[in-house]
Design an enzyme around this catalytic site. Structure first.
Site, PDB file in Angstrom:
ATOM      1  N   ARG A  45     -38.357 -34.554  61.161  1.00  0.00           N
ATOM      2  CA  ARG A  45     -37.277 -35.406  61.676  1.00  0.00           C
ATOM      3  C   ARG A  45     -36.682 -34.932  62.988  1.00  0.00           C
ATOM      4  O   ARG A  45     -36.491 -35.718  63.914  1.00  0.00           O
ATOM      5  CB  ARG A  45     -36.107 -35.488  60.666  1.00  0.00           C
ATOM      6  CG  ARG A  45     -36.258 -36.514  59.601  1.00  0.00           C
ATOM      7  CD  ARG A  45     -35.630 -35.999  58.325  1.00  0.00           C
ATOM      8  NE  ARG A  45     -36.390 -34.862  57.874  1.00  0.00           N
ATOM      9  CZ  ARG A  45     -37.498 -34.958  57.125  1.00  0.00           C
ATOM     10  NH1 ARG A  45     -37.871 -36.124  56.694  1.00  0.00           N
ATOM     11  NH2 ARG A  45     -38.203 -33.892  56.785  1.00  0.00           N
ATOM     12  N   THR A  46     -36.340 -33.657  63.055  1.00  0.00           N
ATOM     13  CA  THR A  46     -35.567 -33.207  64.215  1.00  0.00           C
ATOM     14  C   THR A  46     -36.409 -33.301  65.479  1.00  0.00           C
ATOM     15  O   THR A  46     -35.984 -33.871  66.490  1.00  0.00           O
ATOM     16  CB  THR A  46     -35.055 -31.768  63.984  1.00  0.00           C
ATOM     17  OG1 THR A  46     -34.447 -31.721  62.691  1.00  0.00           O
ATOM     18  CG2 THR A  46     -34.041 -31.375  65.031  1.00  0.00           C
ATOM     19  N   LYS A  65     -48.378 -13.259  72.248  1.00  0.00           N
ATOM     20  CA  LYS A  65     -48.711 -12.076  73.062  1.00  0.00           C
ATOM     21  C   LYS A  65     -47.518 -11.154  73.196  1.00  0.00           C
ATOM     22  O   LYS A  65     -47.574 -10.156  73.909  1.00  0.00           O
ATOM     23  CB  LYS A  65     -49.159 -12.510  74.456  1.00  0.00           C
ATOM     24  CG  LYS A  65     -50.334 -13.462  74.468  1.00  0.00           C
ATOM     25  CD  LYS A  65     -50.543 -14.033  75.869  1.00  0.00           C
ATOM     26  CE  LYS A  65     -51.429 -15.263  75.836  1.00  0.00           C
ATOM     27  NZ  LYS A  65     -51.310 -16.059  77.059  1.00  0.00           N
ATOM     28  N   ARG A  88     -35.834 -24.928  67.990  1.00  0.00           N
ATOM     29  CA  ARG A  88     -35.642 -24.462  66.604  1.00  0.00           C
ATOM     30  C   ARG A  88     -36.328 -23.115  66.484  1.00  0.00           C
ATOM     31  O   ARG A  88     -37.444 -22.931  66.976  1.00  0.00           O
ATOM     32  CB  ARG A  88     -36.254 -25.457  65.615  1.00  0.00           C
ATOM     33  CG  ARG A  88     -36.299 -24.906  64.201  1.00  0.00           C
ATOM     34  CD  ARG A  88     -36.717 -25.947  63.190  1.00  0.00           C
ATOM     35  NE  ARG A  88     -35.693 -26.969  63.015  1.00  0.00           N
ATOM     36  CZ  ARG A  88     -35.752 -27.934  62.105  1.00  0.00           C
ATOM     37  NH1 ARG A  88     -36.787 -28.007  61.297  1.00  0.00           N
ATOM     38  NH2 ARG A  88     -34.789 -28.822  62.015  1.00  0.00           N
ATOM     39  N   HIS A 115     -27.164 -25.872  62.173  1.00  0.00           N
ATOM     40  CA  HIS A 115     -28.029 -26.999  62.552  1.00  0.00           C
ATOM     41  C   HIS A 115     -27.105 -28.112  63.062  1.00  0.00           C
ATOM     42  O   HIS A 115     -26.902 -29.122  62.394  1.00  0.00           O
ATOM     43  CB  HIS A 115     -28.837 -27.446  61.326  1.00  0.00           C
ATOM     44  CG  HIS A 115     -29.975 -28.382  61.615  1.00  0.00           C
ATOM     45  ND1 HIS A 115     -30.158 -29.025  62.829  1.00  0.00           N
ATOM     46  CD2 HIS A 115     -31.002 -28.807  60.807  1.00  0.00           C
ATOM     47  CE1 HIS A 115     -31.236 -29.784  62.757  1.00  0.00           C
ATOM     48  NE2 HIS A 115     -31.768 -29.661  61.549  1.00  0.00           N
TER      49      HIS A 115
HETATM   50  N1   CP Z   1     -33.309 -32.394  58.553  1.00  0.00           N
HETATM   51  C1   CP Z   1     -34.238 -31.666  59.205  1.00  0.00           C
HETATM   52  O1   CP Z   1     -33.928 -30.728  59.956  1.00  0.00           O
HETATM   53  O2   CP Z   1     -35.514 -32.091  58.984  1.00  0.00           O
HETATM   54  P1   CP Z   1     -36.804 -31.446  59.665  1.00  0.00           P
HETATM   55  O3   CP Z   1     -36.923 -30.031  59.167  1.00  0.00           O
HETATM   56  O4   CP Z   1     -37.952 -32.323  59.246  1.00  0.00           O
HETATM   57  O5   CP Z   1     -36.581 -31.461  61.157  1.00  0.00           O
END
Ligand code: CP
Length: 353
Positions: free
Chosen positions: A51-52, A80, A101, A129
């Site tokens: 999703r993100t 590396k 991320r 998040h």
């Molecule tokens: N909600 C969320 O962060 O989903 P993903 O891990 O699929 O990005």
């Protein structure tokens, strides 16, 4: 505001504005379809995502911009031995805004200290998040019409659940919000979140989902995250602690909003998907629009480093969190805010002298 590392980088007024703009983007997408022409978003995912990453990609494309990046660090020079800081310095030269991320907590703070372009934290370990929280707030506003005077149940992995940590810190700023924290004792909300964000707030901790359900306006289910456990046996023992079924919703309010950041595993039975109170797929869909609004806001804030790294060096302290970015990143300036690590927020320990 030049970076979004923590949801508290945004004021309540800025969040209201983002929600307003996102709603207008849903209503009139054509107004925004060329607004980022010529701009490049980099999506750097050192950890898996559906999703993100894809909603960020979709958001930038819907604004007329372009996207580059990677979906696993294994295909990059990280293999590396390249540091987060050096990776970000390079990608900032190739893009106008970065969404990242990382499995290590505080990695986006490191990025924000060296990046010439805005950094968006798309999830750092079990820490925060913030763009999921924007997605959640957009969904709550759309489904319930308000962000105040709500009883919010958070259920499952409250210890490692970064979406829960960010949502609590955001919602604690609204009037009349009460939290019901539903988890096994082993996965209870960390003390630093309680001390930082819930001091003086109305909250209770309990283990029974069935007992909590009747009073809730929002039930925020979360996955027990196998990837965060050091002990596999403990994960196996806890993984099915909570399973929401249609039967269990029998005692819930008609107006309840059932949310989940997704992905789900077993914690919401597929039978619940048809219930009108099941909002988790709509919730995820809104993530595209709120991220469009966020990209626009950050690009408007202009270039330049505006790091969130606060705190002071303190030779008497050391961070003991094995998931903190200070454990792996070379050349990092270790800093502390009081007795907490400035990167991961966990309590530091006194150094042996
Ligand atoms: N909600 C969320 O962060 O989903 P993903 O891990 O699929 O990005």
């Amino acid at each position: 505001m030049k970076n979004l590392v923590d949801i508290l980088d945004l004021s309540v007024e800025e969040i209201d504005r983002l929600i307003e703009v996102a709603a207008d983007m849903v209503a009139s997408p054509e107004k925004y379809s060329e607004i980022c022409r010529g701009k490049i978003l980099a999506t750097l995912f050192f950890e898996p995502s559906t999703r993100t990453r894809l909603s960020f990609t979709s958001a930038m494309m819907s604004l007329g911009g372009s996207v580059l990046g990677f979906e696993q660090a294994g295909s990059t020079s990280v293999t590396k031995g390249e540091t987060v800081a050096d990776t970000i310095r390079m990608v900032a030269a190739y893009s106008d805004i970065i969404s990242m991320r990382h499995p290590y907590e505080g990695a986006p703070i490191v990025a924000s200290t060296v990046s010439r372009v805005p950094i968006i934290n798309a999830g750092d370990g079990g820490h925060f998040h913030p763009t999921q929280t924007l997605t959640d707030l957009f969904s709550i506003k759309n489904k319930l019409g308000r962000l105040n005077n709500l009883t919010v149940g958070l259920c499952g992995d409250l210890k490692y659940g970064r979406t829960v940590h960010s949502l609590i810190s955001a919602m604690a700023r609204y009037e009349g919000v009460r939290f019901v924290l539903i988890s096994p004792a082993e996965l209870a909300l960390p003390d630093y979140i309680k001390e930082e964000f819930l001091r003086g707030h109305d909250f209770v901790e309990c283990e029974s989902l069935e007992e909590a359900i009747p009073e809730l306006d929002i039930l925020y289910m979360t996955r027990i995250q196998g990837e965060r456990f050091a002990d596999r046996d403990e994960y196996e023992r806890l993984k099915d602690s909570y399973i929401l079924t249609r039967d269990k919703l029998g005692t819930a309010k008609e107006t309840l909003s059932v949310m989940h950041p997704l992905p789900r595993v077993n914690e919401i039975d597929v039978d619940v998907d048809d219930d009108p109170r099941a909002h988790y797929f709509d919730q995820a869909e809104g993530g595209r629009y709120i991220r469009m609004a966020l990209i626009l806001m950050l690009l408007d804030s202009g270039r330049g480093i505006d790091s969130r790294l606060h705190g002071e060096p303190d030779k008497t302290l050391s961070c003991s969190n094995p998931h903190c970015i200070t454990m792996t990143e070379r050349g990092i300036k270790k800093r502390f805010i009081g007795d907490r690590c400035a990167y991961c927020d966990q309590k530091a320990k006194k150094r042996e002298v």
